[in-house]
Design an enzyme around this catalytic site. Structure first.
Site, short mmCIF file in Angstrom:
data_model
loop_
_atom_site.label_atom_id
_atom_site.label_comp_id
_atom_site.label_asym_id
_atom_site.label_seq_id
_atom_site.Cartn_x
_atom_site.Cartn_y
_atom_site.Cartn_z
N ARG A 86 0.92 -1.34 0.21
CA ARG A 86 0.11 0.12 0.14
C ARG A 86 0.89 1.21 0.06
O ARG A 86 2.16 1.12 0.39
CB ARG A 86 -0.89 0.02 1.29
CG ARG A 86 -0.23 -0.08 2.56
CD ARG A 86 -1.03 -0.44 3.69
NE ARG A 86 -0.61 -0.75 4.82
CZ ARG A 86 -1.11 -1.15 5.92
NH1 ARG A 86 -2.49 -1.21 5.96
NH2 ARG A 86 -0.38 -1.32 6.97
N ASP B 234 0.44 5.44 1.59
CA ASP B 234 -0.62 6.29 2.63
C ASP B 234 -1.08 7.35 1.64
O ASP B 234 -0.68 7.51 0.79
CB ASP B 234 0.35 6.64 3.64
CG ASP B 234 0.75 5.41 4.53
OD1 ASP B 234 -0.18 4.61 4.82
OD2 ASP B 234 1.90 5.33 4.95
N ARG C 151 9.38 7.85 5.14
CA ARG C 151 8.93 9.33 5.71
C ARG C 151 9.69 9.59 6.93
O ARG C 151 10.16 10.76 7.24
CB ARG C 151 7.20 9.33 5.79
CG ARG C 151 6.91 9.59 4.16
CD ARG C 151 5.33 9.45 4.36
NE ARG C 151 4.83 10.28 5.12
CZ ARG C 151 3.29 10.23 5.39
NH1 ARG C 151 2.75 9.31 4.88
NH2 ARG C 151 2.94 11.31 6.09
#
Lengths: 246, 246
Positions: free
Chosen positions: A50, A52, A199
């Site tokens: 996935r 975000d 991140r």
């Protein structure tokens, strides 16, 4: 018949890749289109992983099964005609039934874009607008300490339950264009990434670029295996899933 | 007290620069903010010129009058705090009362961006997605014929009433980046531009790049002084007002 597709998307208008009830997601939009193509029978796609909310993909990969044998170009065109214009299928190929777009991933590349110059409204959803100078040499040095096999527990969401938080970053790069010294791109090529890992790494790299931490501090942060010793999670809009390798 | 500001905007969510009743425009948003700063008294801003719906600006310029003498940094910050994040004031300075942001323009530069590679959802609002190869050398040759003082009547909207359609294009450039051969930027630096002029020129340049017209045809099109002999108006999303000179 199993199909394997490469697709790109602008993540800025989506609540992330993964399907969720009652919010707009990339997976949800694609499955809605595939359902139409599949005589209104639901199809689930399995992506490489996935992304975000707000994160983009240049070459995301996924597989799905259809009961019919379709020409891949026709299928690609049919899907693109029905998709919103911020998701685009770049190619489709047929694969064997035991191929899995997530389990078979060998490596991934993520890039993170930062604007150290003036705020630019045209890039607001596509680049992290830091808008101040960073010490790029210190950041680059810190990135090199990340290369290799390490426990990246300090860089994942504390609540995520991973059995094993050891991952391998094969190569990092800090890319600059001499004609535009205000934009930098950080690239991370590795065999696997934890949730929020890129991140959270970028959050620490920015603190290093600001002079709040030294390049070597990133080694201590890794050694601590504790999310609370690292920094903030850098904004999603700078992050792109660049490619997935099998 | 007259203030002169430089600002940038992402035109993709606006019905153009110029204020119109009941639709969202760049001028409308800025004047709404200035009104708040000016104790709820309306202020009109005068820009260097308008840009059409979907067109962007990297350095648009405008002047406005305020009854109070404000510090320009404070004023800039106050405006930016209230503006939506797709419009940004880059600088403000004080100017004499006889300075006019439109009448005093000496030259403008527009750029037009084209993606000749694969459709990229991330740039859909910021680059014209042509998505096929163009003969760039032929386009560049045609651009050179535009340099100088010419009657550009063939390249403006037929319904626009201009007393004089003669303008001077000082320089044109076709910019390529060898690391990314699929993107080109066309730049037009001139003393004045007619409405739709750049997009109508680009429409013809694309036909030249497609091989449908020869480079030299652009001379005949200028000579005809007739909108119907030129081509279609290129999409707005590729166009940027890059700079204005006084």
């Amino acid at each position: 018949m199993r199909y394997f597709m490469t697709f790109s998307y602008d993540g800025s208008k989506y609540n992330g890749y993964q399907k969720q009830p009652s919010v707009k997601t990339v997976q949800g939009e694609i499955e809605k289109v595939l359902r139409k193509i599949n005589s209104n029978k639901a199809i689930t796609i399995s992506a490489s992983g996935r992304t975000d909310a707000g994160v983009h993909a240049l070459n995301q990969k996924a597989h799905f099964d259809l009961n019919k044998d379709m020409d891949t170009n026709t299928l690609q065109n049919s899907i693109n005609k029905l998709l919103p214009n911020d998701i685009y299928v770049k190619s489709i190929e047929k694969v064997s039934d035991d191929f899995h777009a997530r389990y078979n991933v060998k490596a991934k590349e993520y890039i993170y874009k930062i604007n150290m110059g003036e705020y630019n409204p045209i890039e607001k959803d596509y680049v992290y607008q830091y808008n101040k100078k960073l010490d790029v040499a210190d950041m680059e040095r810190a990135m090199k300490y990340l290369e290799g096999t390490h426990d990246f527990k300090s860089f994942t969401k504390a609540e995520e339950k991973y059995e094993d938080t050891v991952r391998t970053i094969i190569q990092t790069n800090l890319i600059r264009n001499m004609k535009d010294p205000y934009h930098i791109t950080l690239s991370f090529f590795g065999t696997g990434f934890l949730r929020y890992m890129v991140r959270n790494i970028v959050g620490v790299l920015i603190e290093i670029g600001e002079g709040k931490r030294k390049s070597e501090d990133i080694i201590d942060i890794m050694d601590a295996k504790d999310r609370t010793v690292s920094g903030r999670t850098a904004n999603p809009e700078g992050l792109y899933l660049k490619d997935v390798f099998y």
